[in-house]
Design an enzyme around this catalytic site. Sequence first.
Site, PDB file in Angstrom:
ATOM      1  N   ASN A 394       0.862  -1.232  -0.059  1.00  0.00           N
ATOM      2  CA  ASN A 394      -0.053   0.031   0.127  1.00  0.00           C
ATOM      3  C   ASN A 394       0.717   1.275  -0.084  1.00  0.00           C
ATOM      4  O   ASN A 394       0.983   1.938  -0.854  1.00  0.00           O
ATOM      5  CB  ASN A 394      -0.747  -0.039   1.238  1.00  0.00           C
ATOM      6  CG  ASN A 394      -1.979   1.300   1.353  1.00  0.00           C
ATOM      7  OD1 ASN A 394      -1.943   1.995   0.239  1.00  0.00           O
ATOM      8  ND2 ASN A 394      -2.998   1.023   1.924  1.00  0.00           N
ATOM      9  N   ASP A 395       1.504   1.420   1.010  1.00  0.00           N
ATOM     10  CA  ASP A 395       2.228   2.676   1.279  1.00  0.00           C
ATOM     11  C   ASP A 395       3.323   2.730   0.106  1.00  0.00           C
ATOM     12  O   ASP A 395       3.893   4.257  -0.416  1.00  0.00           O
ATOM     13  CB  ASP A 395       2.722   2.855   2.512  1.00  0.00           C
ATOM     14  CG  ASP A 395       1.715   3.285   3.746  1.00  0.00           C
ATOM     15  OD1 ASP A 395       0.677   3.820   3.245  1.00  0.00           O
ATOM     16  OD2 ASP A 395       1.829   2.603   4.771  1.00  0.00           O
ATOM     17  N   VAL A 396       4.050   1.627  -0.259  1.00  0.00           N
ATOM     18  CA  VAL A 396       5.078   1.658  -1.166  1.00  0.00           C
ATOM     19  C   VAL A 396       4.667   1.954  -2.626  1.00  0.00           C
ATOM     20  O   VAL A 396       5.542   1.912  -3.332  1.00  0.00           O
ATOM     21  CB  VAL A 396       5.992   0.308  -1.136  1.00  0.00           C
ATOM     22  CG1 VAL A 396       6.582   0.268   0.258  1.00  0.00           C
ATOM     23  CG2 VAL A 396       5.126  -0.751  -1.576  1.00  0.00           C
TER      24      VAL A 396
END
Lengths: 468, 104
Positions: A394-396
């Site tokens: 997700n964040d990456v």
Amino acid sequence: MDIKFLTDIGFLIGSVGFVWGLKLLSSPDSARRGNAIASVGMAVAIISILFAPLDKGDNNYLWVIAGLAIGGVVGYLMAMKVKMTAMPQMVSIFNGLGGACAVLIGMVELRHFYTGATSMTGGQIAISLSALLIGGIAFTGSMLAWFKLEEWLKDNALVLPRHSIFNLVLLAVILAVGVYVYIQDVEAGIGLAAVFMLLSLAYGVSFVVPIGGADMPVVISLLNSFSGLSAASAGLIYGNNFMLVGGILVGASGTILTILMCNAMNRSLMNVLIGGFGGGGTGPAKKGADGLVAKEVSLNDAAIQLYYSSSVVIVPGYGLAVAQAQKVCKEIDDLLESNGVEVKYAIHPVAGRMPGHMNVLLAEADVPYPKLLDLEDANNALKNTDIAVIVGANDVVNPAALDDPGSPIYGMPVLRVWDAKNVIVLKRSMRSGYAGIENPLFFHERTRMLFGDAKDSLSKLVSEIKSL
Amino acid sequence: MDGFIQFFEEYQLLIYLLVFTVILGFEVISKVPTVLHTPLMSGANAISGVVVIGGILLVRQAESGDYFSLGLGLFGIIMGMVNATGGFAVTDRMLEMFKKKKKK
């Protein structure tokens, strides 16, 4: 030739083995040989210490051999039985044992000193105390990290209000006690040294408590470095150069990995240690901040798109590791390859639960390592990719890191999956990632969502593709 | 301060060794590809099993009746040895997986 000379040469060989081995470990082709050379170095050193002449003591070979045999067998069995998904736990346990060993050595030597059996200079007292402190943190910190990784303990189960201030105070108290023990010299007594040790052990727990989730790779790297430094301190107690060299090398490698992990998240070490972004993810609806709605894709459509594309990049994340879906992932890879689709994997440095964990998991599932692209190569490859498949990351893959200065992860290097022609996101729900921030990728015009458990969705995709 | 100066003079060679090893360590390891982060860490982890040397020294230097030192020392040796053997063995296992795949 006398034995002391031979054993000293043995230690020299051992040290060279470590340096040479680590050097070879930094390239995929020679890594295995490097590991073997380092282990030979260790073996030579252990044999040397068995024969090195000492000026006191009764040798107690029975105890030594028993310890070596038990430790050797237990270590070997653990290494053979461990699952690759459990590698972070294993490394944590080993880190902890190394630290604990340094604590024991420090404690026993201090006791000899306080009972008058040996003398110590001020420097040696300070070194013994640092072995207790660093080893203690490495020991209890790693044990807690292990519990967290096994999910026997919730990430924030023990966090106190104002925990970072509590930690600072605790550290100050430990240092004060340490200075007092140092100044009092032999008068301080074993009792105070024991208090110092207990406080250090407590600090290890308290230090790891607020860190969890996606920050685990940083903690493990840091504790790895501590276990090395505690070994180096124990080496200093005995004036043993070999232990010093080995310990410092580990300390350096742990520190480098810590820095790499922090850079990969664009956060300072301080920021990670204090506990990061604060609140966890509680994203509610399928709606973005600006009222956009994420578009779903059906299993069947996804299967068709994948099967008839010419290039696919899979982006595995923490979620894939948790769902243990790497083998199913490889199945899809095989199916697609058999239809001439080029499949690659884009691996962000902090994917998984320890540095490089994702690579190991995929290697275990028989994915050849040239198919694994690191951040830079992946971003180049993504520009010419038909479909990027995000599995539990997700964040990456959050574009906000590039174009939204207000975002908490702004500046973090990310995989630019939206450069691909299409993006399919496999995700359990619309919940935001570890950082608790909205991901505009999900509302991107090229993005389609496929909801469900990662492993489950992948398995269904496999059967869909097979039925095509 | 006097204590510190005395310490420095006494251990000068060891301090030199320490400083140069730090530099060497950073030089040798700094360019590791992402693929190898986990094996590097577990390999380094095995190396931190050098504490076992300290454990052996401790036990060998103890008197045969000193069960406090012997007991804790035995524990220390076991832990250090688990760390070393286990670390090297598991690293080898991992790297073998990388190797095997390459031939395909």
